[in-house]
Design a protein around this motif. Structure first.
Motif, PDB file in Angstrom:
ATOM      1  N   ALA A   1       0.812  -1.206   0.000  1.00 47.44           N
ATOM      2  CA  ALA A   1       0.000   0.000   0.000  1.00 47.44           C
ATOM      3  C   ALA A   1       0.853   1.267   0.000  1.00 47.44           C
TER       4      ALA A   1
ATOM      5  N   GLY B   1       1.567   4.736  -4.776  1.00 45.91           N
ATOM      6  CA  GLY B   1       0.657   4.185  -5.765  1.00 45.91           C
ATOM      7  C   GLY B   1      -0.790   4.550  -5.500  1.00 45.91           C
ATOM      8  N   THR B   2      -1.686   3.754  -6.078  1.00 50.04           N
ATOM      9  CA  THR B   2      -3.124   4.020  -6.017  1.00 50.04           C
ATOM     10  C   THR B   2      -3.815   2.950  -5.196  1.00 50.04           C
ATOM     11  N   ALA B   3      -4.693   3.382  -4.296  1.00 54.19           N
ATOM     12  CA  ALA B   3      -5.524   2.444  -3.539  1.00 54.19           C
ATOM     13  C   ALA B   3      -6.963   2.556  -4.004  1.00 54.19           C
TER      14      ALA B   3
ATOM     15  N   ALA C   1      -1.229   5.353   0.616  1.00 45.65           N
ATOM     16  CA  ALA C   1      -1.274   5.486  -0.844  1.00 45.65           C
ATOM     17  C   ALA C   1      -1.232   6.960  -1.260  1.00 45.65           C
ATOM     18  N   ASP C   2      -0.780   7.186  -2.495  1.00 45.58           N
ATOM     19  CA  ASP C   2      -0.740   8.549  -3.024  1.00 45.58           C
ATOM     20  C   ASP C   2      -2.108   8.982  -3.551  1.00 45.58           C
ATOM     21  N   HIS C   3      -2.835   8.037  -4.130  1.00 45.04           N
ATOM     22  CA  HIS C   3      -4.151   8.333  -4.709  1.00 45.04           C
ATOM     23  C   HIS C   3      -5.166   7.351  -4.129  1.00 45.04           C
ATOM     24  N   ILE C   4      -6.349   7.862  -3.778  1.00 44.13           N
ATOM     25  CA  ILE C   4      -7.388   7.004  -3.202  1.00 44.13           C
ATOM     26  C   ILE C   4      -8.641   7.124  -4.058  1.00 44.13           C
TER      27      ILE C   4
ATOM     28  N   ALA D   1      -6.202   3.505   4.388  1.00 49.07           N
ATOM     29  CA  ALA D   1      -5.562   3.481   3.067  1.00 49.07           C
ATOM     30  C   ALA D   1      -4.881   4.809   2.768  1.00 49.07           C
TER      31      ALA D   1
ATOM     32  N   ASP E   1       2.140   1.165  -8.325  1.00 47.47           N
ATOM     33  CA  ASP E   1       1.461  -0.015  -7.809  1.00 47.47           C
ATOM     34  C   ASP E   1      -0.011   0.282  -7.518  1.00 47.47           C
ATOM     35  N   ILE E   2      -0.809  -0.786  -7.519  1.00 50.05           N
ATOM     36  CA  ILE E   2      -2.228  -0.676  -7.193  1.00 50.05           C
ATOM     37  C   ILE E   2      -2.525  -1.599  -6.027  1.00 50.05           C
ATOM     38  N   THR E   3      -3.163  -1.048  -5.009  1.00 51.06           N
ATOM     39  CA  THR E   3      -3.605  -1.856  -3.871  1.00 51.06           C
ATOM     40  C   THR E   3      -5.119  -1.752  -3.759  1.00 51.06           C
TER      41      THR E   3
END
Lengths: 254, 254
Positions: free
Chosen positions: A18, A21-23, A119-122, A115, A143-145
């Motif tokens: 996490a 990236g993007t969550a 993460a950088d983006h939610i 989250a 990355d994507i979580t």
């Protein structure tokens, strides 16, 4: 270089994946479905408040230019003093232009806060917006979580199933080798074979069973079965709530 | 009254279900497979030590009437100063009558210690003894919790798949309605449809991939692929290690 594609079966269970990236945060029954529906029907913003108290404080000191309404539940029941519960059908029935919906729910709002620490983006995801949410995450780098909210700190089939739908969409949309799925992502994918029909998966989950059972026993919950059916509609919305900032501890999605 | 049948995808994730009753602890790659094989091949006992240090202390002060050997690994590699690694093939190659094997490994021994804090009875399960382990748990009264050790605190497909095999066995052996499976138990079951062949499931897991990769890159690990194949053999052993007590912090299985 491959992008990690991790499913986090409970918030914070997979902290390594996490980071950055993007969550994509999922609480399909019902918080992220409801938030998506509020925005789809014109809301200025949806704010995930970390507690009911901070939601009340937000109503006392509203942002200018928008009317504040509180929406949320505990144990499926509307919070005392809140304007709305957590029903996506109520969200669909209204027109929310000029309104900000401040939400606090049992599982989903806390998951988004967890989250957001990593993460950088939610983005908020549900079955209704799954293809659009996958496309939005794919368009970002990194990355994507996929974060499953779970139900009362337990892994929940309904959220994991939705994670599987997102994993399938991401793998199908990208060239082979783009993503490196973790074990939980492979497990989420397997759920799609077992339940080809999303409604059947939601109904099989303990959370779905509880909502359907509440509908059986009390007229006030008679529409919870309709809520579950609404949450199971796959890919009917192109609205993807995205975290735009925070105000007074609340996460602001538009 | 129904018995709860819970899968705990990581140790301690499902504490409510682990209270009392019987816990089946899984670290199929490789600690519970290896422990099962030591006992099947005559060991007086297998002791899960909570740390390498306590394993060394046990060798300094052995129990009378049995010879103590240390077995264990970190990151798949035999611990410095230990007599054996964590290979079930080594366990199968020996004859352990008159010996107590004191084990410490990365994931499995800690999982058993966590489970022992909550459950009344602790059994070690793997694919090799899955039918026998399910039968033993079924014969007890009360709830059943299947505890997946995971890999480095991450949910692992190999252990969850083995959990699915146990869930399938328990549901098939008991009258309908005996068990109330939690969402994670339903998810573990779904893995069996996706990977009808246990070896394919172990090979697909991140942990399996790592062990196979170590085999590719270093002659010292050349037999790890054989280890994985050995761990994937379903139902070939009737030996079910059961917790009989604790000594100096170690869990004693016979």
């Amino acid at each position: 270089m491959s992008r990690r594609l991790s499913v986090d079966l409970l918030p914070g269970l997979h902290p390594a994946g996490a980071a950055g990236g993007t969550a994509l945060v999922i609480d399909v029954l019902r918080a992220t479905t409801t938030a998506t529906t509020f925005l789809e029907h014109g809301a200025d913003a949806v704010v995930f408040a970390p507690s009911p108290e901070l939601a009340f404080a937000r109503r006392q000191h509203p942002a200018s230019g928008t009317r504040t309404l509180l929406a949320g539940e505990r144990g499926g029941i509307r919070l005392e003093g809140f304007d709305l519960g957590n029903s996506p059908l109520d969200a669909q029935a209204g027109s929310w232009a000029g309104h900000t919906l401040v939400m606090n729910t049992t599982n989903g709002t806390a998951a988004a806060h967890t989250a957001a620490q990593a993460a950088d983006h939610i983005l908020l995801a549900c079955l209704r917006n799954a293809p659009a949410a996958a496309a939005r995450a794919l368009a970002r780098e990194g990355d994507i979580t996929i974060v499953c909210s779970g139900t009362d700190a337990q892994v929940s089939l309904d959220d994991c199933y939705t994670a599987g739908v997102l994993v399938r969409g991401l793998l199908a949309a990208a060239p082979a080798g783009t993503f490196l799925p973790n074990d939980s992502a492979q497990m989420a994918l397997a759920l799609l074979d077992r339940w080809p029909d999303p409604a059947a998966a939601l109904q099989a989950s303990a959370h779905g069973q509880r909502l359907l059972g509440m509908g059986d026993t009390d007229l006030a919950f008679a529409d919870l079965a309709l809520d579950v059916a609404f949450c199971a509609e796959l890919g009917v919305s192109s609205c993807v709530p995205e975290l735009r900032g925070s105000e007074a501890g609340g996460l602001v999605f538009r």
